[in-house]
Design a protein around this motif. Structure first.
Motif, mmCIF file in Angstrom:
data_model
loop_
_atom_site.group_PDB
_atom_site.id
_atom_site.type_symbol
_atom_site.label_atom_id
_atom_site.label_comp_id
_atom_site.label_asym_id
_atom_site.label_seq_id
_atom_site.Cartn_x
_atom_site.Cartn_y
_atom_site.Cartn_z
ATOM 1 N N VAL A 265 -26.767 -37.233 -10.720
ATOM 2 C CA VAL A 265 -26.446 -38.133 -9.266
ATOM 3 C C VAL A 265 -25.017 -38.486 -8.519
ATOM 4 N N ALA A 266 -23.924 -38.358 -9.472
ATOM 5 C CA ALA A 266 -23.037 -38.195 -8.341
ATOM 6 C C ALA A 266 -22.692 -37.040 -7.940
ATOM 7 N N ALA A 267 -23.452 -35.841 -9.484
ATOM 8 C CA ALA A 267 -22.782 -34.465 -8.514
ATOM 9 C C ALA A 267 -23.942 -34.175 -7.435
ATOM 10 N N ILE A 268 -24.951 -34.157 -7.622
ATOM 11 C CA ILE A 268 -25.911 -34.437 -6.840
ATOM 12 C C ILE A 268 -25.391 -34.825 -4.812
ATOM 13 N N ALA A 269 -24.697 -35.995 -5.038
ATOM 14 C CA ALA A 269 -24.302 -36.687 -4.210
ATOM 15 C C ALA A 269 -23.510 -35.883 -3.938
ATOM 16 N N ILE B 235 -23.033 -32.285 -3.641
ATOM 17 C CA ILE B 235 -23.480 -31.409 -3.476
ATOM 18 C C ILE B 235 -24.108 -31.782 -1.766
ATOM 19 N N ALA B 236 -24.836 -32.862 -1.847
ATOM 20 C CA ALA B 236 -25.355 -33.120 -0.563
ATOM 21 C C ALA B 236 -24.069 -33.209 0.569
ATOM 22 N N VAL B 237 -23.076 -33.349 0.144
ATOM 23 C CA VAL B 237 -21.908 -34.121 1.062
ATOM 24 C C VAL B 237 -21.484 -32.115 1.637
ATOM 25 N N ARG B 238 -21.717 -31.921 0.543
ATOM 26 C CA ARG B 238 -20.865 -30.403 0.715
ATOM 27 C C ARG B 238 -21.782 -29.468 1.557
ATOM 28 N N SER B 239 -22.831 -29.435 1.029
ATOM 29 C CA SER B 239 -23.906 -28.748 1.584
ATOM 30 C C SER B 239 -24.559 -29.410 3.688
ATOM 31 N N ASP B 240 -24.670 -30.869 3.598
ATOM 32 C CA ASP B 240 -24.709 -31.615 5.068
ATOM 33 C C ASP B 240 -26.072 -31.756 4.778
ATOM 34 N N SER B 241 -26.627 -31.654 4.170
ATOM 35 C CA SER B 241 -28.514 -31.547 3.820
ATOM 36 C C SER B 241 -29.145 -33.530 2.963
ATOM 37 N N SER C 213 -31.927 -34.301 3.032
ATOM 38 C CA SER C 213 -32.839 -34.664 1.590
ATOM 39 C C SER C 213 -32.388 -34.360 0.659
ATOM 40 N N LEU C 214 -30.882 -33.714 -0.071
ATOM 41 C CA LEU C 214 -30.888 -34.915 -1.288
ATOM 42 C C LEU C 214 -30.256 -35.756 -1.331
ATOM 43 N N PHE C 215 -29.832 -36.298 0.213
ATOM 44 C CA PHE C 215 -29.753 -37.862 -0.042
ATOM 45 C C PHE C 215 -30.738 -39.155 -0.645
ATOM 46 N N ASP C 216 -32.086 -38.047 0.153
ATOM 47 C CA ASP C 216 -32.910 -39.007 -0.184
ATOM 48 C C ASP C 216 -33.462 -38.909 -1.959
ATOM 49 N N LEU C 217 -33.229 -37.641 -2.865
ATOM 50 C CA LEU C 217 -33.615 -37.718 -3.959
ATOM 51 C C LEU C 217 -32.235 -38.430 -4.607
ATOM 52 N N VAL C 218 -31.102 -38.447 -4.052
ATOM 53 C CA VAL C 218 -29.861 -39.693 -5.128
ATOM 54 C C VAL C 218 -31.012 -40.907 -4.853
ATOM 55 N N LEU C 219 -31.256 -41.513 -3.418
ATOM 56 C CA LEU C 219 -31.183 -42.856 -3.634
ATOM 57 C C LEU C 219 -32.779 -42.302 -4.371
ATOM 58 N N VAL C 220 -33.870 -41.959 -4.814
ATOM 59 C CA VAL C 220 -34.682 -41.565 -5.357
ATOM 60 C C VAL C 220 -34.120 -42.452 -7.053
#
Length: 83
Positions: free
Chosen positions: A42-46, A48-54, A56-63
């Protein structure tokens, strides 16, 4: 640059968690290692979401966080119940 370093540290932490999953002496150790690996994911996806400014990945982290909580509760119940 800093996010890359943090991702490398998370990858090393995941290697430690996988080692504990494979060679954990008890079931409780293996469950903790699985949970630790999930938190690292979860931390890695978060990151990557910050790095790519995406967004939709933040929604994935929440779920994933909500599913992880439910998984933790069910695994804790399972470990507690078994002798």
């Amino acid at each position: 640059m800093l996010l890359d370093i943090v991702l490398v540290v998370l990858a090393l932490s995941m290697a430690v968690a996988i080692g504990r999953m494979a060679f954990g002496p008890t079931k409780a150790d293996r469950v903790v290692a699985v949970e630790f690996g999930f938190v690292i994911s979860v931390a890695a996806i978060a990151l990557i979401a910050v790095r790519s400014d995406s967004p939709s990945l933040f929604d994935l982290v929440l779920v994933m966080t909500l599913v992880g909580f439910l998984t933790t509760m069910s695994l804790a119940h399972l470990v507690e119940r078994r002798p």
